[in-house]
Scaffold this active site. Structure first.
Site, PDB file in Angstrom:
ATOM      1  N   LYS A  98       9.724  -0.731  13.890  1.00 47.98           N
ATOM      2  CA  LYS A  98      10.265  -0.375  12.568  1.00 47.98           C
ATOM      3  C   LYS A  98      11.337   0.698  12.712  1.00 47.98           C
ATOM      4  CE  LYS A  98       5.964  -0.925   9.885  1.00 47.98           C
ATOM      5  NZ  LYS A  98       4.968  -0.212   9.092  1.00 47.98           N
ATOM      6  N   GLY A 134      -4.698  -1.920   5.087  1.00 46.01           N
ATOM      7  CA  GLY A 134      -3.880  -3.038   4.604  1.00 46.01           C
ATOM      8  C   GLY A 134      -4.523  -4.393   4.870  1.00 46.01           C
ATOM      9  N   ARG A 135      -4.983  -4.602   6.093  1.00 39.39           N
ATOM     10  CA  ARG A 135      -5.528  -5.923   6.453  1.00 39.39           C
ATOM     11  C   ARG A 135      -6.939  -6.142   5.928  1.00 39.39           C
ATOM     12  NH1 ARG A 135      -4.377  -2.649  10.523  1.00 39.39           N
ATOM     13  NH2 ARG A 135      -5.998  -1.861  11.914  1.00 39.39           N
ATOM     14  N   LYS A 164       0.833  -1.202   0.000  1.00 40.43           N
ATOM     15  CA  LYS A 164       0.000   0.000   0.000  1.00 40.43           C
ATOM     16  C   LYS A 164       0.872   1.258   0.000  1.00 40.43           C
ATOM     17  CE  LYS A 164      -3.446   2.347   2.809  1.00 40.43           C
ATOM     18  NZ  LYS A 164      -4.359   2.292   3.944  1.00 40.43           N
ATOM     19  N   GLU A 199      10.660  -4.544   4.287  1.00 38.97           N
ATOM     20  CA  GLU A 199      10.737  -5.959   3.897  1.00 38.97           C
ATOM     21  C   GLU A 199      10.400  -6.110   2.409  1.00 38.97           C
ATOM     22  OE1 GLU A 199       9.089  -4.781   6.520  1.00 38.97           O
ATOM     23  OE2 GLU A 199       9.161  -6.178   8.218  1.00 38.97           O
ATOM     24  N   HIS A 237      -3.626 -33.439  17.593  1.00 40.15           N
ATOM     25  CA  HIS A 237      -2.466 -34.246  17.991  1.00 40.15           C
ATOM     26  C   HIS A 237      -1.330 -33.355  18.454  1.00 40.15           C
ATOM     27  CE1 HIS A 237      -4.369 -37.912  16.481  1.00 40.15           C
ATOM     28  NE2 HIS A 237      -4.930 -37.073  15.633  1.00 40.15           N
ATOM     29  N   GLU A 255      -4.246  -6.800  14.988  1.00 41.69           N
ATOM     30  CA  GLU A 255      -3.789  -5.471  14.577  1.00 41.69           C
ATOM     31  C   GLU A 255      -4.954  -4.474  14.697  1.00 41.69           C
ATOM     32  OE1 GLU A 255      -0.350  -4.883  11.594  1.00 41.69           O
ATOM     33  OE2 GLU A 255      -2.100  -4.301  10.434  1.00 41.69           O
TER      34      GLU A 255
HETATM   35  O1  F6P Z   1       2.645  -3.969   9.856  1.00 45.45           O
HETATM   36  C1  F6P Z   1       2.023  -2.781   9.579  1.00 45.45           C
HETATM   37  C2  F6P Z   1       1.467  -2.720   8.206  1.00 45.45           C
HETATM   38  O2  F6P Z   1       1.241  -1.400   7.904  1.00 45.45           O
HETATM   39  C3  F6P Z   1       0.188  -3.546   8.010  1.00 45.45           C
HETATM   40  O3  F6P Z   1      -0.928  -2.920   8.503  1.00 45.45           O
HETATM   41  C4  F6P Z   1       0.204  -3.706   6.539  1.00 45.45           C
HETATM   42  O4  F6P Z   1      -0.706  -4.679   6.114  1.00 45.45           O
HETATM   43  C5  F6P Z   1       1.641  -4.076   6.318  1.00 45.45           C
HETATM   44  O5  F6P Z   1       2.364  -3.260   7.233  1.00 45.45           O
HETATM   45  C6  F6P Z   1       2.160  -3.885   4.927  1.00 45.45           C
HETATM   46  O6  F6P Z   1       2.083  -2.545   4.533  1.00 45.45           O
HETATM   47  P1  F6P Z   1       2.256  -2.122   3.036  1.00 45.45           P
HETATM   48  O7  F6P Z   1       1.141  -2.738   2.261  1.00 45.45           O
HETATM   49  O8  F6P Z   1       2.190  -0.630   3.030  1.00 45.45           O
HETATM   50  O9  F6P Z   1       3.578  -2.628   2.559  1.00 45.45           O
END
Ligand code: F6P
Length: 547
Positions: free
Chosen positions: A515, A269-270, A211, A217, A386, A355
């Site tokens: 972060k 995002g979620r 987003k 990452e 199990h 979250e």
């Molecule tokens: O971990 C925080 C967060 O902002 C989540 O809410 C989101 O889904 C994820 O990082 C990834 O964010 P982005 O889509 O901006 O890379």
């Protein structure tokens, strides 16, 4: 005085006090006793059926009185007003000044939804049409890699930009007739390395799903993937797609705007699986099946907006959750899908629920005078049986369990295995309810030939206290439509819980500090900065990591 002190002194007042007082009166009764002598009425009265789904919450200690109190809690907390505000595009995410409109991504074709006076639906429909056209081009070989038809798609994203499409792709495996899908999320280079190792760069499409297009990452993995392709194909960027709200940044990364699928900041995002972030899933199952997935969610939206609270699935799931967490004090909830293809559902729900509702202050910034949302965890049955069910049955903590099960599987030739699966699911909720008394355990051990003190000792190990609450969500079959219903059901459940708790379910400030600190630590690990100001433990670990 902090919250614990206030609780210890008994001075904490909360909207859950009346429910807690009622619970104190009924906590020692057996749930099983609620079924006695009412000819199955309890099962029917504490079950809701809607559009093919069945939700049975009769195996909980909620009775008519508790249900009445819970329903009025939902009323007085303003769930109905807030719900309409959300669907209408009001800026209910008020710590970020944003509307919350993931529902627009699956709204009817003729819907008009305004944010700041502007109808957002034309853009939503246009993007959905572009996604469908692109997915068809890839699936049918009109969009080609530099070595031929696309065979593999790698979705690089994390959190909401990974969990939704990854969960959905596994869930809808019987519908998967497009290219192979791979999901890379972890910044651990092992993840991207192991995924790319088996792939051909000439026929691989890379989706960068973020987003913000700043998530470290994702951007690091995207760079790695671009480097992997460079030198092997003439124009790596031509095999990259971006899914993002930050179109300026996607251009800087070198991705042509015709392969950028944008969305607005009112998609959290979620909650983003329904739009561009769902492209991986659409590539896997095709635009038609993806459309059915949206249709299931749309049906759940309608149900949520129109069904009376007492037969409203998201409201009831939320109220059962509040009963177990804030009223009974059970801190965790196990999500147990008896459906192997929902293997990633617990992980998906961990982000969605924790979250969203893991917040320590209410909307006005005051300390929350009660616990926020529960810890959510789980694994598919029967595997979990199990592993950790031992603790659920005989441990000292009560863990409310949420079973999910389909009436039918996809493998007619293995129908006997599906029956065994369902039998196990029903057996678990029955065992949790019923338990096994000391008398029953003693009789079993006596039959096995034990006597005296050894009989007593062995029997005690075989007692199941029972009286452990569970709910069961049943569905006909895990089709795209049903998956859409289930995911939208959970989204709205989280919303209702958040409204009752009085928190903002749509921000996530709690992920920021880590972060920031990671960014500051990186140069220390490279030896480019000293560890002055760090606590002794962190400084020591930096020194250790540098070797
Ligand atoms: O971990 C925080 C967060 O902002 C989540 O809410 C989101 O889904 C994820 O990082 C990834 O964010 P982005 O889509 O901006 O890379």
């Amino acid at each position: 005085m902090d919250r614990i002190d206030r609780m210890e002194q008994g001075s904490e007042m909360s909207k859950f006090d009346a429910l807690r007082a009622y619970h104190a009166k009924v906590r020692d009764r057996r749930i099983l006793s609620l079924f006695a002598g009412n000819d199955g009425g309890r099962a029917a009265n504490f079950t809701v059926r809607a559009d093919g789904l069945i939700f049975d919450y009769s195996k909980t200690n909620i009775d008519e009185v508790a249900l009445g109190m819970l329903l009025s809690l939902a009323e007085t907390s303003g769930v109905a007003v807030k719900r309409e505000a959300m669907f209408a595009g009001e800026k209910i995410n008020d710590t970020e000044g944003r509307a919350v409109l993931h529902t627009a991504l699956r709204a009817d074709d003729d819907a008009v939804i305004r944010v700041d006076g502007r109808d957002v639906m034309p853009a939503v429909r246009a993007t959905r049409a572009r996604m469908a056209a692109f997915a068809a081009d890839v699936r049918e070989g009109r969009f080609r890699g530099q070595g031929g038809k696309i065979t593999d798609v790698v979705n690089i994203g994390i959190g909401g930009s990974d969990l939704g499409p990854a969960m959905g792709t596994l869930a809808l495996a019987p519908y998967h007739d497009g290219p192979r899908l791979h999901y890379v999320s972890n910044v651990d280079g092992a993840h991207v390395h192991d995924v790319l190792r088996g792939l051909n760069p000439e026929t691989t499409l890379v989706i960068v799903a973020s987003k913000t297009f700043t998530t470290i990452e994702t951007m690091t993995n995207a760079d790695t993937a671009r480097g992997w392709m460079a030198g092997k194909v003439a124009n790596p960027a031509a095999q990259f797609v971006a899914l993002s709200s930050a179109t300026g940044r996607t251009a800087a990364f070198g991705i042509d705007e015709e392969r950028v699928f944008g969305f607005e900041d009112w998609v959290g995002g979620r909650y983003s699986l329904w739009g561009p972030i769902g492209l991986g899933l659409m590539l896997a199952v095709g635009p038609e099946a993806f459309g059915m997935f949206l249709g299931g969610a749309r049906s759940m939206d309608r149900h949520f907006r129109t069904a009376p609270f007492m037969s409203n699935l998201p409201v009831l799931l939320a109220l059962v959750g509040v009963w177990h967490n804030q009223v009974c004090g059970h801190a965790t909830r196990a999500v147990l899908p008896y459906e192997q293809r929902l293997v990633r559902l617990p992980a998906y729900l961990q982000q969605l629920e924790m979250e969203s509702n893991g917040k320590r202050v209410s909307m006005d910034g005051a300390d929350l005078p009660y616990d926020s949302g529960p810890v959510v965890w789980g694994e598919p049955g029967t595997n979990g049986q199990h592993a950790f069910y031992q603790l659920i049955h005989q441990g000292t903590r009560v863990i409310p369990c949420e079973f999910l099960v389909g009436r039918e599987g996809f493998e007619p030739e293995l129908a006997h295995q599906h029956r065994l699966l369902v039998a196990n699911c029903l057996a678990q909720s029955e065992a949790l309810l019923r338990g096994r008394s000391l008398e029953e355990a003693t009789a079993l051990m006596a039959k096995a030939g034990l006597t005296g003190a050894e009989l007593d000792r062995q029997a005690r190990h075989r007692v199941f206290p029972g009286n452990r609450p569970s709910t069961t969500l049943g569905y006909p079959k895990l089709t795209p439509y049903v998956l859409g219903q289930i995911i939208a059901l959970y989204e709205h459940r989280v919303f209702v819980e958040g409204v009752i708790l009085g928190i903002n379910s749509f921000d996530q400030w709690g992920v920021e500090l880590g972060k920031e600190l990671a960014l500051a630590l990186q140069p220390m690990l490279e030896g480019k900065a000293g560890t002055e100001g760090k606590d002794g433990s962190t400084a020591q670990l930096v020194a250790w990591a540098r070797g």
